[in-house]
Every structure is written in C-alpha cells, then in structure tokens.
Design a protein around this motif. Structure first.
Motif, PDB file in Angstrom:
ATOM      1  N   LEU A   1      61.590 -24.802  -4.202  1.00 54.67           N
ATOM      2  CA  LEU A   1      60.711 -25.513  -3.285  1.00 54.67           C
ATOM      3  C   LEU A   1      60.121 -24.596  -2.220  1.00 54.67           C
ATOM      4  O   LEU A   1      60.729 -23.598  -1.842  1.00 54.67           O
ATOM      5  N   ASP A   2      58.946 -24.961  -1.713  1.00 54.52           N
ATOM      6  CA  ASP A   2      58.333 -24.203  -0.628  1.00 54.52           C
ATOM      7  C   ASP A   2      59.021 -24.562   0.687  1.00 54.52           C
ATOM      8  O   ASP A   2      59.805 -25.519   0.754  1.00 54.52           O
ATOM      9  N   PRO A   3      58.772 -23.805   1.758  1.00 52.00           N
ATOM     10  CA  PRO A   3      59.484 -24.048   3.029  1.00 52.00           C
ATOM     11  C   PRO A   3      59.309 -25.449   3.583  1.00 52.00           C
ATOM     12  O   PRO A   3      60.249 -26.009   4.157  1.00 52.00           O
ATOM     13  N   ILE A   4      58.122 -26.038   3.432  1.00 51.85           N
ATOM     14  CA  ILE A   4      57.898 -27.382   3.964  1.00 51.85           C
ATOM     15  C   ILE A   4      58.740 -28.405   3.206  1.00 51.85           C
ATOM     16  O   ILE A   4      59.410 -29.263   3.797  1.00 51.85           O
ATOM     17  N   ALA A   5      58.724 -28.313   1.869  1.00 53.93           N
ATOM     18  CA  ALA A   5      59.522 -29.237   1.057  1.00 53.93           C
ATOM     19  C   ALA A   5      61.013 -29.022   1.308  1.00 53.93           C
ATOM     20  O   ALA A   5      61.783 -29.981   1.356  1.00 53.93           O
ATOM     21  N   THR A   6      61.412 -27.760   1.484  1.00 55.97           N
ATOM     22  CA  THR A   6      62.814 -27.453   1.765  1.00 55.97           C
ATOM     23  C   THR A   6      63.252 -28.097   3.072  1.00 55.97           C
ATOM     24  O   THR A   6      64.334 -28.692   3.158  1.00 55.97           O
ATOM     25  N   ALA A   7      62.410 -28.003   4.103  1.00 59.00           N
ATOM     26  CA  ALA A   7      62.740 -28.601   5.400  1.00 59.00           C
ATOM     27  C   ALA A   7      62.897 -30.110   5.275  1.00 59.00           C
ATOM     28  O   ALA A   7      63.802 -30.706   5.879  1.00 59.00           O
ATOM     29  N   ARG A   8      62.042 -30.735   4.475  1.00 59.55           N
ATOM     30  CA  ARG A   8      62.123 -32.191   4.274  1.00 59.55           C
ATOM     31  C   ARG A   8      63.447 -32.556   3.582  1.00 59.55           C
ATOM     32  O   ARG A   8      64.101 -33.538   3.962  1.00 59.55           O
ATOM     33  N   ILE A   9      63.827 -31.794   2.578  1.00 56.87           N
ATOM     34  CA  ILE A   9      65.077 -32.052   1.860  1.00 56.87           C
ATOM     35  C   ILE A   9      66.274 -31.846   2.785  1.00 56.87           C
ATOM     36  O   ILE A   9      67.227 -32.632   2.785  1.00 56.87           O
ATOM     37  N   GLU A  10      66.220 -30.802   3.613  1.00 57.27           N
ATOM     38  CA  GLU A  10      67.328 -30.539   4.533  1.00 57.27           C
ATOM     39  C   GLU A  10      67.485 -31.665   5.550  1.00 57.27           C
ATOM     40  O   GLU A  10      68.608 -32.069   5.876  1.00 57.27           O
ATOM     41  N   GLU A  11      66.375 -32.171   6.059  1.00 51.58           N
ATOM     42  CA  GLU A  11      66.434 -33.291   6.991  1.00 51.58           C
ATOM     43  C   GLU A  11      67.051 -34.517   6.317  1.00 51.58           C
ATOM     44  O   GLU A  11      67.871 -35.227   6.908  1.00 51.58           O
ATOM     45  N   LEU A  12      66.659 -34.735   5.073  1.00 52.44           N
ATOM     46  CA  LEU A  12      67.180 -35.863   4.317  1.00 52.44           C
ATOM     47  C   LEU A  12      68.690 -35.723   4.097  1.00 52.44           C
ATOM     48  O   LEU A  12      69.455 -36.677   4.280  1.00 52.44           O
ATOM     49  N   ILE A  13      69.120 -34.519   3.706  1.00 52.09           N
ATOM     50  CA  ILE A  13      70.544 -34.288   3.456  1.00 52.09           C
ATOM     51  C   ILE A  13      71.348 -34.529   4.722  1.00 52.09           C
ATOM     52  O   ILE A  13      72.448 -35.097   4.676  1.00 52.09           O
ATOM     53  N   ASP A  14      70.803 -34.101   5.848  1.00 52.74           N
ATOM     54  CA  ASP A  14      71.519 -34.288   7.106  1.00 52.74           C
ATOM     55  C   ASP A  14      71.681 -35.778   7.420  1.00 52.74           C
ATOM     56  O   ASP A  14      72.711 -36.204   7.951  1.00 52.74           O
ATOM     57  N   GLU A  15      70.675 -36.582   7.066  1.00 56.02           N
ATOM     58  CA  GLU A  15      70.795 -38.027   7.235  1.00 56.02           C
ATOM     59  C   GLU A  15      71.838 -38.600   6.270  1.00 56.02           C
ATOM     60  O   GLU A  15      72.671 -39.429   6.655  1.00 56.02           O
ATOM     61  N   LEU A  16      71.806 -38.141   5.021  1.00 55.62           N
ATOM     62  CA  LEU A  16      72.678 -38.699   3.997  1.00 55.62           C
ATOM     63  C   LEU A  16      74.147 -38.383   4.237  1.00 55.62           C
ATOM     64  O   LEU A  16      75.022 -39.148   3.830  1.00 55.62           O
ATOM     65  N   ARG A  17      74.439 -37.265   4.889  1.00 54.32           N
ATOM     66  CA  ARG A  17      75.843 -36.878   5.054  1.00 54.32           C
ATOM     67  C   ARG A  17      76.598 -37.867   5.931  1.00 54.32           C
ATOM     68  O   ARG A  17      77.830 -37.908   5.901  1.00 54.32           O
TER      69      ARG A  17
END
Length: 254
Positions: free
Chosen positions: A181-197
């Motif tokens: 993934l590109d940096p923007i998509a990566t940041a979106r996934i990381e934000e999502l993971i932080d919510e899911l944890r």
C-alpha cells in the motif's frame, strides 16, 4: 530472551515452547525454536525480524493453519493441540480473523459477497447490524457491489479486514497487511487497526519498524526462530536490552 512487563489483562492468545520443524535429519529447517509469548486482549502486538526468522510460521500456528512440532498454542483457554478437523475449522471461523498479505479475495464475488463469505460457508445468517457497523467503520458502504478488481489497493485491504472480522472473532492476525500500500492507504489502515484493537487482540507481522513504533503496544523481535526480545514498544525502541535488537533497529543488524 528479555521478557518485557505487560499490564494485567486477559490473554487472548498464547504460544508456549512452540517449535516447528520442516523436513528431517541434516536438511531439517527449524522455523521456530521454543517460542513462548502471550498476546493480551485489547492490545496490538507487532512481530518484527529479518526474513526467515519464523514470524509468519508463528502466525500460521496461532491461526491453526499449521501444526507445531512441539509446544502448545492457545486461543483464550482453548488448546489447539489435538483439535479435530471440524473443531479446528469452527475455531478458525468463529474466533480467529486472518488478513493475508496477498489479499486472497474471491475475484468473481462482490465486496459484499466477499465479506459475508465466512458466514455463508458456515451456513449462518449474517448479523446485519454488525455488517452495517463493519462496513461503515471501514468506509466501504459505497463499494459493496463492486468486485475486487474495481477497488484500490487500500480498499481491497480494508475489504480483507471486513471479511476477517465478519464473524466478530477474538483474535485478528495480520501478515504484512500494508506492504503493498501507498503511505496514505497505510495511514488509513493503521488508524483503523488502532480503533479495532479496543475490541480485539491484534497481532501483526511487519518489516516496518516505523509502523510498529507508531501503533503497537507490545513488540517482539524474532531471529532464527527465536524471540530475542519482547517488551512494551516504547521501551524496546528507546532502550533495548539485547544487542541484536539494538543492531536491528539501528540498521546495523548482520
């Protein structure tokens, strides 16, 4: 091995003295050598290390996709050792979500059909309220009737996460989910993971030290099938106790 202190909390998954060998005799490959690690509920654990250090093998053992040669793997209080095929299938379906690096989406199905596939295979009705929550949280509501080829890389990865949590598992395992993934998509996934944890125990294999430092609470450094060091992420990156860990995070490893 230097053991890091962890807060008192429920253990969602664990490995105890897990070993995994492929082959036999002089040609045997020792992928894991007596690995013991706890994964707390409500936390994000990053597993780092050079290629071939046993990270993905441990993930596959935790997911019941591979069987340890020795040791014990538990999801909650359930020992995976000796589970029959039916019980293992049900455990993987109901209690474990796995996000593959290569997406593994079904190209002929729509996004909606990919998400509900685990429930369809199990012959279970989809919990529509949960489905709506998942789709909304992942920003996929407008893309449900599109096929994977019509989605961006970031959307496909979010679709994989939606499929993985469709049955509301206890543990979410992710193998290099942002590598393509590109940096923007990566940041979106990381934000999502932080919510899911907040809701799941999340374990991620990553080669990105920056990613581990940004979003994980616990980090384990693997080398040659063993845990060199495990601890709270901020402590491990700022004050590693093992020289090999220091060499790895400062780019001098090997």
């Amino acid at each position: 091995v230097t053991q890091g202190s962890a807060p008192s909390t429920a253990i969602a998954a664990s490995a105890v003295e897990v070993a995994k060998e492929y082959g036999a005799g002089d040609t045997a490959v020792h992928a894991l050598r007596g690995v013991s690690i706890d994964f707390p509920a409500g936390e994000f654990t990053a597993i780092m290390g050079p290629s071939g250090s046993g990270k993905s093998t441990l993930m596959h053992c935790l997911a019941g996709l591979d069987t340890p040669s020795a040791g014990t793997v538990r999801i909650g209080d359930t020992d995976l050792t000796g589970l029959g095929d039916k019980a293992m299938t049900e455990l993987r379906r109901d209690r474990i979500g796995f996000v593959f690096q290569s997406f593994n989406l079904v190209p002929t199905l729509t996004a909606r059909e990919n998400i509900t596939l685990p429930c369809d295979i199990a012959g279970r009705d989809v919990d529509q309220q949960w489905m709506d929550t998942v789709v909304s949280r992942l920003g996929l509501a407008a893309r449900l009737e599109h096929r994977p080829s019509e989605l961006s890389g970031g959307q496909q990865q979010r679709l994989c996460i939606a499929r993985a949590i469709a049955c509301n598992p206890e543990v979410l395992l992710m193998d290099e989910p942002c590598s393509a993934l590109d940096p923007i998509a990566t940041a979106r996934i990381e934000e999502l993971i932080d919510e899911l944890r907040q809701q799941y125990c999340i374990v991620i294999v990553t080669h990105s030290m920056a990613q581990a430092a940004r979003v994980s609470q616990q980090t384990a450094f693997f080398h040659m099938g063993q845990i060199v060091e495990i601890g709270r992420t901020d402590e491990l990156f700022t004050n590693p106790k093992e020289q090999r860990t220091l060499d790895y995070i400062t780019g001098r490893f090997g």
